[in-house]
Scaffold this active site. Structure first.
Site, PDB file in Angstrom:
ATOM      1  N   LYS A 178       0.818  -1.207   0.000  1.00  0.00           N
ATOM      2  CA  LYS A 178       0.000   0.000   0.000  1.00  0.00           C
ATOM      3  C   LYS A 178       0.857   1.265   0.000  1.00  0.00           C
ATOM      4  CE  LYS A 178      -3.859  -2.199  -0.028  1.00  0.00           C
ATOM      5  NZ  LYS A 178      -4.924  -2.083   0.947  1.00  0.00           N
ATOM      6  N   ARG A 195      -6.152  -2.279 -12.297  1.00  0.00           N
ATOM      7  CA  ARG A 195      -7.260  -2.587 -11.386  1.00  0.00           C
ATOM      8  C   ARG A 195      -7.876  -1.297 -10.859  1.00  0.00           C
ATOM      9  NH1 ARG A 195     -11.540  -5.116  -9.346  1.00  0.00           N
ATOM     10  NH2 ARG A 195     -11.444  -5.614  -7.148  1.00  0.00           N
ATOM     11  N   CYS A 196      -9.179  -1.145 -11.058  1.00  0.00           N
ATOM     12  CA  CYS A 196      -9.892   0.050 -10.609  1.00  0.00           C
ATOM     13  C   CYS A 196     -11.046  -0.363  -9.705  1.00  0.00           C
ATOM     14  CB  CYS A 196     -10.442   0.834 -11.808  1.00  0.00           C
ATOM     15  SG  CYS A 196      -9.191   1.351 -12.989  1.00  0.00           S
ATOM     16  N   GLU A 225      -1.364 -12.183   3.286  1.00  0.00           N
ATOM     17  CA  GLU A 225      -0.510 -12.134   2.092  1.00  0.00           C
ATOM     18  C   GLU A 225       0.903 -12.541   2.491  1.00  0.00           C
ATOM     19  OE1 GLU A 225       2.781 -10.683   0.007  1.00  0.00           O
ATOM     20  OE2 GLU A 225       2.076  -9.598   1.761  1.00  0.00           O
ATOM     21  N   ASP A 238     -13.417 -10.235   6.504  1.00  0.00           N
ATOM     22  CA  ASP A 238     -12.147  -9.785   5.921  1.00  0.00           C
ATOM     23  C   ASP A 238     -11.769  -8.391   6.401  1.00  0.00           C
ATOM     24  OD1 ASP A 238     -11.816 -12.088   4.479  1.00  0.00           O
ATOM     25  OD2 ASP A 238     -12.728 -11.300   2.651  1.00  0.00           O
ATOM     26  N   HIS A 252      -2.264 -11.814  -7.685  1.00  0.00           N
ATOM     27  CA  HIS A 252      -2.176 -10.560  -8.421  1.00  0.00           C
ATOM     28  C   HIS A 252      -1.299 -10.685  -9.670  1.00  0.00           C
ATOM     29  CE1 HIS A 252      -3.633  -9.233  -4.491  1.00  0.00           C
ATOM     30  NE2 HIS A 252      -4.183  -8.242  -5.160  1.00  0.00           N
ATOM     31  N   GLY A 299     -12.151 -16.390  -0.774  1.00  0.00           N
ATOM     32  CA  GLY A 299     -13.565 -16.039  -0.883  1.00  0.00           C
ATOM     33  C   GLY A 299     -14.089 -15.971  -2.301  1.00  0.00           C
TER      34      GLY A 299
END
Length: 776
Positions: free
Chosen positions: A125, A536-537, A686, A620, A715, A453
């Site tokens: 992030k 990715r949006c 992760e 989550d 990813h 999921g």
């Protein structure tokens, strides 16, 4: 000496969305990956988007030739752009580079997405946002040189069309501070030590930009506001001083604006000032007006005041913002100009694209275009006086007053429920008793296998959802299509041999938006897309009022899936912190209050799932680390309410109901205790790209409940081999007792295709069986 150049623009923005107002870049990039268009076609589409952005920003009031337009485009990620420009390519991808060290578009994307056995760069992030950047991998032998031309090329492209723009580049200190040691680097290696080797590449870039005619360059240095970085403090300050002493000594260069978004510079403000950069862009929204020592001399520095929030979508109180700007002027800077607190890449393009949002709600909001207008308005008021913008000031006041009194913003019953919460509402029975009861109920093998999921969202699912939304497919037909998909997903998982199944979430457009559309107090957009990573949006929902659950949201889907199999099927929910982090959350109540409101709504859902016979329920929280404040003084309060809201959601169940959670793409070091305090029975995390580096930290912290470190990086389109997954599991068992270890992918499978998903999950199960046999 810097070249003679105009002053820093009176109105500017620090960056702008780059995906296209209809996600044109996403579609073009994915078409390129699929081989449907070539590199030249992709480049032409990107050039058209950049041209449209410049034109639109001028229409919104920014100057065409005064450097107020940021040149901040990226095909994938701004940090990857720096990796490519400065030749910081990992050794495993070195053969992809051209003879001069530059990268083709194919090579650039390969580093982001991986190829064959070569894993992509790790992703994490970007500060406290939901944007992901690619982490450079550096070692003592890393070499840098200016091999990429994109920054100069895009400036020249704009110049050719009559624009003088401001190139935006990740600064050298932040580039190194965000990098990680390569796998073969010494354990104590610090990438900041590479600053002397990196700076010549930045110097060369400054020289080239000067030669091209650039009056200003913007170096983004958000590392200076982030106390969570290992290098924050004197080490970072020393790097800052060294870096900019070198860069500002370049004889012929553009003027330098150093931008420090996402928080206050605080202790680093003096160090930045001492560098002598011509402009400092500060985040006034989160950092406030800097407190300066007496006799601080700002007379040769421009302060670009980030008073318009680039991180959220609420309309600014223009009168208050103008007052802040006027106070900043009293500090004695050479000039005070108006800008955004961060790049506007974190907000959608424009409210004009929203035809279904409530008309009154729209008057409370500002997306990128509206924020740009706010910047221009404030700059006018600062230079021409309040009378020049009197109408805009009044309109802003009126809209905010209507917002405060609107129905649904403050719901007494909801506020009363959160006020009545007691400590027992946040606690469950002893973990050991839970473990024994759940083992008896679920009867799972060692190293149980599961997924996070979601399963692939196929074209048929998306078409059915779109047809239903348009009224072309009746609800009964749509729901039957979703049941058919769920049945296929259950059958596939049984064929693969997974132990704990999921229903696949075919009915969900997004893991947050789905819930936001079913909870009171939220609104969804039609075209409010923002970039999360690469192509990715997401469409963050808007939390505008108090939150409650009118009716069950997931129970019928979960119970239908469970009716199809004797194996346990997890109920799947998104936790309160993640719903907040991946929405535009309201700014008029404390975050703790919002978290508890969502927590109570989810508690009702969890209890209903349990009552319907669901034995395992996953809530989550992938954004738990994401929202961790960048200032350490704020950590304790945040962790208290964020962890508390999760526990509130999950503490109403019986001892034999197993609570799972999921955390992803985060650096967990600072929140190890918080992960434990969530009190979940199983936590999946992760771990594939980082090769299980989180597990020794969990072991050292004494973590004693179930844990599922991801062994399959979803990813990337790569299919991990059995051997690769088995190697990761063998690393895991060195840190985690096998009685606690679960086997799962890193994250949900929504964005993957079925062929790669099936192959990867088969390899995952095969590897788990092999390691299970080793441990028998």
């Amino acid at each position: 000496m810097a070249n003679t150049a105009p002053a820093f623009p009176k109105a500017s923005v620090l960056g702008y969305p780059r995906i296209g107002n209809q996600r044109q870049l996403k579609r073009a990039v994915e078409s390129f990956w699929a081989g449907k268009i070539n590199a030249t076609e992709l480049e032409n589409i990107a050039a058209g988007l950049r041209k449209d952005t410049r034109k639109r920003l001028v229409e919104l009031g920014l100057g065409q030739t005064d450097s107020s337009i940021p040149e901040s485009f990226s095909y994938y990620d701004q940090v990857l752009d720096a990796v490519a420009a400065f030749g910081a390519v990992p050794a495993r991808f070195a053969d992809l580079a051209n003879a001069d060290g530059s990268l083709s578009l194919s090579a650039y994307f390969t580093i982001a997405r991986g190829q064959g056995d070569n894993a992509p760069l790790e992703m994490t992030k970007w500060f406290d946002t939901n944007y992901h950047y690619l982490v450079p991998e550096l070692g003592p032998d890393s070499n840098f040189s200016l091999v990429g031309t994109q920054f100069v090329d895009q400036f020249l492209e704009a110049q050719k069309d009559g624009y003088v723009t401001r190139p935006v580049i990740v600064g050298p200190v932040t580039f190194l501070a965000l990098s990680k040691a390569a796998e073969d680097a010494p354990a104590d290696f610090n990438p900041l030590t590479l600053l002397p080797q990196l700076l010549p590449a930045y110097e060369a870039l400054l020289e080239q930009l000067h030669e091209a005619g650039a009056p200003w360059v913007q170096f983004d240095e958000p590392a200076l506001v982030n106390e969570n970085l290992n290098t924050y403090g004197p080490e970072l300050a020393a790097a800052l001083t060294s870096a900019y002493a070198t860069l500002l000594a370049v004889p012929q260069r553009p003027q330098v604006a150093l931008a420090a978004p996402y928080g206050g510079l605080e202790g680093h403000f003096a160090a930045v000032l001492e560098t002598g950069v011509e402009a400092i862009a500060i985040d006034v929204v989160k950092g406030g007006i800097p407190e300066l020592p007496a006799n601080t001399d700002l007379s040769s520095t421009t302060i670009a005041a980030g008073v318009i929030d680039g991180h959220n979508i609420w309309r600014a109180h223009l009168d208050d913002k103008l007052s802040v700007l006027e106070r900043l002027e009293s500090l004695g800077a050479q000039d005070v100009t108006v800008t955004t607190s961060t790049s506007l890449q974190h907000v959608p393009y424009t409210l004009d694209a929203e035809t279904k949002l409530d008309a009154e709600l729209k008057t409370w909001l500002a997306f990128a275009e509206e924020k740009t207008r706010e910047v221009v308005t404030l700059a006018t008021g600062l230079t021409q006086g309040r009378a020049a913008i009197a109408a805009q000031l009044q309109d802003s006041k009126d809209a905010l007053a209507r917002r405060q009194s609107a129905q649904g913003v403050n719901v007494p019953e909801v506020r009363a429920a959160t006020a009545a919460l007691k400590q027992d509402d946040f606690n469950r029975e002893d973990a050991t008793a839970r473990k024994d009861a759940q083992a008896a109920r679920l009867n799972l093998p060692g190293l149980p296998t599961t997924t996070i999921g979601s399963f692939p969202q196929t074209t048929s699912i998306r078409k059915a959802r779109a047809a239903h939304a348009r009224g072309e497919l009746a609800t009964a037909g749509y729901e039957q299509a979703m049941r058919d998909e769920i049945a296929q997903v259950i059958e596939l998982q049984e064929e693969i041999g997974l132990d704990v199944l999921v229903h696949g979430e075919a009915e969900r457009n997004d893991m947050v938006q789905y819930f936001a559309e079913l909870l009171d107090g939220f609104a969804a957009t039609e075209n409010g897309w923002v970039q999360s990573y690469g192509s990715r949006c997401t469409r963050p929902s808007i939390q505008w009022g108090d939150v409650s659950r009118p009716e069950p949201m997931t129970v019928r889907w979960a119970t239908y899936a469970q009716s199809l199999t004797k194996k346990p099927v997890k109920g799947m929910l998104t936790g309160p912190v993640t719903i907040m982090a991946w929405s535009f959350v309201r700014d008029d109540v404390p975050l703790r209050e919002t978290a508890n409101q969502i927590g109570l709504a989810l508690r009702d859902e969890v209890n209903d799932l349990e009552a319907a016979g669901i034995a395992a329920i996953q809530v989550d929280e992938p954004a738990l680390r994401e929202l961790l404040p960048l200032k350490k003084r704020d950590h304790a309060d945040y962790l208290d309410w964020s962890v508390g809201s999760f526990r509130l959601s999950t503490s109403g169940v019986r001892v034999d109901t197993q609570i799972h959670t999921h955390l992803c793409y985060s650096e967990f070091g600072e929140v190890i205790d918080a992960i434990d305090n969530l009190n979940a029975d199983v936590t999946s995390i992760e771990a594939a790209r980082s090769r299980m580096e989180i597990l020794p930290e969990l072991a050292d912290a004494g973590y004693s409940r179930g844990v599922g470190p991801g062994v399959y990086d979803i990813h990337s389109p790569r299919v991990p081999s059995v051997e690769e997954v088995q190697e990761l599991l063998e690393l895991a068992v060195k840190s985690v007792d096998t009685s606690l270890l679960w086997v799962n992918p890193d994250c949900g499978l929504k964005t993957r295709g079925y062929d790669e998903t099936t192959a990867s999950l088969k390899n995952l199960v095969t590897a788990a069986i092999a390691v299970r046999a080793q441990q028998a």
